[in-house]
Design a protein around this motif. Structure first.
Motif, PDB file in Angstrom:
ATOM      1  N   ASP A  41      11.470  55.167  40.072  1.00 35.27           N
ATOM      2  CA  ASP A  41      11.842  55.302  41.525  1.00 35.27           C
ATOM      3  C   ASP A  41      12.810  56.626  41.728  1.00 35.27           C
ATOM      4  O   ASP A  41      13.420  57.208  40.736  1.00 35.27           O
ATOM      5  CB  ASP A  41      12.557  54.291  42.101  1.00 35.27           C
ATOM      6  CG  ASP A  41      13.804  53.751  41.650  1.00 35.27           C
ATOM      7  OD1 ASP A  41      14.577  54.238  40.829  1.00 35.27           O
ATOM      8  OD2 ASP A  41      14.124  52.670  42.001  1.00 35.27           O
ATOM      9  N   ARG A  42      13.248  56.933  42.821  1.00 34.47           N
ATOM     10  CA  ARG A  42      13.997  58.092  43.142  1.00 34.47           C
ATOM     11  C   ARG A  42      15.346  57.955  42.615  1.00 34.47           C
ATOM     12  O   ARG A  42      15.999  59.000  42.214  1.00 34.47           O
ATOM     13  CB  ARG A  42      13.923  58.497  44.750  1.00 34.47           C
ATOM     14  CG  ARG A  42      14.875  59.406  45.337  1.00 34.47           C
ATOM     15  CD  ARG A  42      14.873  59.541  46.918  1.00 34.47           C
ATOM     16  NE  ARG A  42      15.549  60.471  47.453  1.00 34.47           N
ATOM     17  CZ  ARG A  42      14.979  61.759  47.762  1.00 34.47           C
ATOM     18  NH1 ARG A  42      13.628  61.637  47.709  1.00 34.47           N
ATOM     19  NH2 ARG A  42      15.679  62.778  48.291  1.00 34.47           N
ATOM     20  N   THR A  43      15.979  56.632  43.033  1.00 33.22           N
ATOM     21  CA  THR A  43      17.298  56.711  42.256  1.00 33.22           C
ATOM     22  C   THR A  43      17.302  56.950  40.755  1.00 33.22           C
ATOM     23  O   THR A  43      18.289  57.584  40.255  1.00 33.22           O
ATOM     24  CB  THR A  43      17.691  55.086  42.535  1.00 33.22           C
ATOM     25  OG1 THR A  43      17.733  55.052  44.007  1.00 33.22           O
ATOM     26  CG2 THR A  43      19.052  54.949  42.069  1.00 33.22           C
ATOM     27  N   ALA A  44      16.350  56.306  39.877  1.00 40.48           N
ATOM     28  CA  ALA A  44      16.483  56.513  38.454  1.00 40.48           C
ATOM     29  C   ALA A  44      16.313  57.952  38.100  1.00 40.48           C
ATOM     30  O   ALA A  44      16.773  58.512  37.184  1.00 40.48           O
ATOM     31  CB  ALA A  44      15.301  55.716  37.915  1.00 40.48           C
ATOM     32  N   LEU A  45      15.593  58.745  39.029  1.00 40.79           N
ATOM     33  CA  LEU A  45      15.218  60.068  38.568  1.00 40.79           C
ATOM     34  C   LEU A  45      16.522  60.952  38.946  1.00 40.79           C
ATOM     35  O   LEU A  45      16.987  61.624  38.268  1.00 40.79           O
ATOM     36  CB  LEU A  45      14.113  60.585  39.686  1.00 40.79           C
ATOM     37  CG  LEU A  45      13.854  62.233  39.677  1.00 40.79           C
ATOM     38  CD1 LEU A  45      13.215  62.461  38.281  1.00 40.79           C
ATOM     39  CD2 LEU A  45      12.687  62.488  40.476  1.00 40.79           C
ATOM     40  N   ILE A  46      17.226  60.624  40.027  1.00 45.56           N
ATOM     41  CA  ILE A  46      18.422  61.428  40.488  1.00 45.56           C
ATOM     42  C   ILE A  46      19.729  60.907  39.248  1.00 45.56           C
ATOM     43  O   ILE A  46      20.322  61.829  38.844  1.00 45.56           O
ATOM     44  CB  ILE A  46      19.036  60.783  41.868  1.00 45.56           C
ATOM     45  CG1 ILE A  46      18.043  61.511  42.711  1.00 45.56           C
ATOM     46  CG2 ILE A  46      20.262  61.470  42.000  1.00 45.56           C
ATOM     47  CD1 ILE A  46      18.409  61.042  44.196  1.00 45.56           C
ATOM     48  N   LEU A  47      19.739  59.963  38.962  1.00 48.68           N
ATOM     49  CA  LEU A  47      20.528  59.195  37.787  1.00 48.68           C
ATOM     50  C   LEU A  47      20.084  60.136  36.339  1.00 48.68           C
ATOM     51  O   LEU A  47      21.090  60.559  36.061  1.00 48.68           O
ATOM     52  CB  LEU A  47      20.351  57.987  37.563  1.00 48.68           C
ATOM     53  CG  LEU A  47      21.140  57.061  38.647  1.00 48.68           C
ATOM     54  CD1 LEU A  47      20.674  55.388  38.495  1.00 48.68           C
ATOM     55  CD2 LEU A  47      22.613  57.287  38.757  1.00 48.68           C
ATOM     56  N   ASP A  48      18.904  60.412  36.191  1.00 50.34           N
ATOM     57  CA  ASP A  48      18.479  61.040  34.983  1.00 50.34           C
ATOM     58  C   ASP A  48      18.845  62.540  35.098  1.00 50.34           C
ATOM     59  O   ASP A  48      19.473  62.915  34.030  1.00 50.34           O
ATOM     60  CB  ASP A  48      16.886  60.992  34.766  1.00 50.34           C
ATOM     61  CG  ASP A  48      16.567  59.645  34.585  1.00 50.34           C
ATOM     62  OD1 ASP A  48      17.209  58.760  34.079  1.00 50.34           O
ATOM     63  OD2 ASP A  48      15.517  59.388  34.841  1.00 50.34           O
ATOM     64  N   ILE A  49      18.830  63.156  36.295  1.00 47.97           N
ATOM     65  CA  ILE A  49      19.143  64.513  36.613  1.00 47.97           C
ATOM     66  C   ILE A  49      20.852  64.615  36.330  1.00 47.97           C
ATOM     67  O   ILE A  49      21.402  65.406  35.604  1.00 47.97           O
ATOM     68  CB  ILE A  49      18.882  65.053  37.694  1.00 47.97           C
ATOM     69  CG1 ILE A  49      17.234  65.057  37.836  1.00 47.97           C
ATOM     70  CG2 ILE A  49      19.429  66.425  37.932  1.00 47.97           C
ATOM     71  CD1 ILE A  49      16.773  65.430  39.130  1.00 47.97           C
ATOM     72  N   PHE A  50      21.355  63.723  36.853  1.00 49.58           N
ATOM     73  CA  PHE A  50      23.046  63.756  36.597  1.00 49.58           C
ATOM     74  C   PHE A  50      23.225  63.634  35.202  1.00 49.58           C
ATOM     75  O   PHE A  50      24.133  64.140  34.816  1.00 49.58           O
ATOM     76  CB  PHE A  50      23.433  62.497  37.514  1.00 49.58           C
ATOM     77  CG  PHE A  50      23.890  63.098  38.818  1.00 49.58           C
ATOM     78  CD1 PHE A  50      25.149  62.907  39.043  1.00 49.58           C
ATOM     79  CD2 PHE A  50      22.959  63.417  39.765  1.00 49.58           C
ATOM     80  CE1 PHE A  50      25.668  63.121  40.571  1.00 49.58           C
ATOM     81  CE2 PHE A  50      23.269  64.010  40.995  1.00 49.58           C
ATOM     82  CZ  PHE A  50      24.569  63.612  41.500  1.00 49.58           C
ATOM     83  N   ALA A  51      22.594  62.661  34.610  1.00 46.57           N
ATOM     84  CA  ALA A  51      22.916  62.723  32.895  1.00 46.57           C
ATOM     85  C   ALA A  51      22.585  63.661  32.306  1.00 46.57           C
ATOM     86  O   ALA A  51      23.304  64.094  31.130  1.00 46.57           O
ATOM     87  CB  ALA A  51      22.160  61.394  32.416  1.00 46.57           C
TER      88      ALA A  51
END
Length: 482
Positions: free
Chosen positions: A163-173
């Motif tokens: 989902d969108r949340t996981a995608l943003i977390l991935d980019i932050f990582a």
């Protein structure tokens, strides 16, 4: 073996052969998966997939997923068609920032997301057909999915669903560079992962024994949950320790009454570009979402000689995951504790008002809603003139500029300096020549109205803060006594 009586088979030998065959098979599997892990680590663009089939919570490297071809899925609940289109474009930009190639996108108009599959069964079939025809390996949904929705969609589509949340977390990582930033992102990832853990198979009943488990009665999902909670507690302690150093620096600035200005705004609005123009900080500038995460604080001298600090903060985005807001609280305190917020807006964006609303929502969440704000509308060189003029009319204390060309920067700097908190105590004193440090402090932290020199020292008329006023009073009294 065929001549041997079946009743006289050496059971122990048979068990040994079976165990050896199983070990050889496991070794072959390990070599193959290990080689794939090596290829993944060496890949140019990688994204942490937050796999809920947990292997090792101690290192995010083991939870990686290569997103190569993705399909986007959104649900249109409210707002106009333009709002939905902008949201999907932003999701596509997020996916591309993560290193993906967007193959297709679907939007379904519904009153609310389907509790089982997020989208209706008919649209699920359309997405599955698109997955097959495009060879996509991942489906990204423009919203936060529940654990049940994730499991159901993956079982129907037969590909990875995030989902969108996981995608943003991935980019932050991907983009976190400092030790504190990495710890904050990992804490946010684990907060997101905890309710989405899955066991082995559908029964969730495989038991774990031996070292690391609490006996044969503890299932793997319970072990994973316990280990994640332990790791989260450790990360919170580490962030708390790192926060002490940041607080000490902030307290030192507060003790000397040094005004602080925080540059906040939507991701990719041009905050780092403005920071570099004003201070020469050398912060990374890239046309990508969340290019910089770690805050940068620089000392700036105003035209009247006063000193203030300028800090570049993490970019915001609509529906910023609450896990990130919670984990980045110590970093976001640079915004909530500032004397002035310079809110940078991308004037060339299709919907800059929505960006302003999303940023203000986060600022209010972290307790910065009452801080004075300057709206700095960037990219004035490529923005539509009518959009620019409407924003300037709608937003009080707003200024247009271009970080690329330098247009409007002088006006913006003057507005920042004018908006800084001013000292309120008026002094008229003669400072001895041997106290040049005090004169320098008055110039840096006060507002000098007049300054002349006599045989007794520096005659100065200025507006200063309480600590400086006290020092001046002590010095002048000492001179009178002498």
């Amino acid at each position: 073996m065929s001549d041997q009586d079946p009743l006289n088979i050496d059971i122990e030998q048979l068990l040994r052969e079976t165990a050896k065959a199983a070990a050889d098979y496991d070794a072959a599997e390990f070599d193959e998966s290990g080689q794939q892990d090596l290829q993944d680590r060496q890949a140019l663009r990688r994204v942490s997939g937050l796999s809920t089939e947990l292997q090792d919570v101690s290192d995010a490297e083991y939870r990686q997923l290569r997103l190569e071809k993705v399909i986007l899925v959104g649900v249109w609940i409210d707002g106009t068609s333009l709002d939905v289109e902008n949201s999907m474009k932003e999701l596509a930009a997020l996916a591309e920032t993560a290193g993906s190639e967007v193959m297709d996108g679907f939007v379904q108009r519904r009153d609310k997301p389907d509790p089982s599959t997020y989208i209706g069964s008919g649209k699920v079939a359309d997405v599955k057909q698109a997955v097959i025809s495009t060879g996509a390996d991942t489906v990204i949904c423009d919203g936060e999915l529940s654990p049940a929705q994730l499991r159901t969609l993956e079982s129907k589509l037969k590909v990875k669903v995030i989902d969108r949340t996981a995608l943003i977390l991935d980019i932050f990582a991907q983009h976190a560079k400092s030790r504190e930033g990495k710890a904050q992102v990992e804490l946010a990832q684990m907060s997101y992962m905890l309710p989405r853990l899955r066991g082995w198979g559908d029964s969730l009943s495989r038991q774990a024994g031996g070292i690391g488990g609490r006996g044969p009665g503890e299932t793997k999902i319970e072990t994973d949950r316990r280990r994640i909670n332990d790791k989260m507690a450790k990360l919170r302690n580490e962030i708390k320790e790192m926060k002490v150093a940041r607080d000490t620096k902030r307290q030192e600035r507060n003790r000397h009454n040094v005004p602080s200005v925080a540059i906040a705004g939507y991701t990719n609005a041009g905050k780092s570009s403005l920071m570099n123009k004003l201070t020469g900080a050398g912060v990374l500038v890239e046309n990508a979402l969340f290019a910089t995460l770690d805050p940068t604080v620089r000392r700036v001298t105003a035209s009247d000689g006063r000193i203030y600090t300028l800090s570049d903060t993490v970019g915001f985005v609509r529906h910023l995951p609450h896990q990130l807001v919670e984990a980045f609280k110590s970093t976001l305190e640079e915004v909530s504790g500032a004397d002035l917020i310079v809110h940078v807006v991308d004037g060339s964006h299709p919907d800059p008002r929505e960006q302003i609303r999303a940023v203000r929502e986060v600022i209010n969440d972290i307790g910065g809603g009452d801080i004075p704000e300057i709206i700095a509308i960037n990219k004035a060189d490529i923005a539509l003139p009518e959009v620019l003029m409407q924003l300037l009319r709608e937003e009080s204390n707003s200024f247009a500029f271009s970080a690329r060309t330098g247009f409007g920067l002088d006006t913006l700097v003057k507005a920042i300096e004018t908006s800084l908190p001013r000292p309120r105590i008026e002094i008229k004193a003669v400072i001895p020549f041997n106290r040049g440090d005090l004169v320098s402090a008055i110039h840096e932290r006060g507002e000098v109205l007049s300054e002349t020199y006599s045989e007794f020292g520096t005659s100065i008329h200025a507006m200063v803060d309480a600590p400086i006023a006290q020092q001046v009073e002590v010095v002048t009294q000492k001179e009178v006594t002498l």
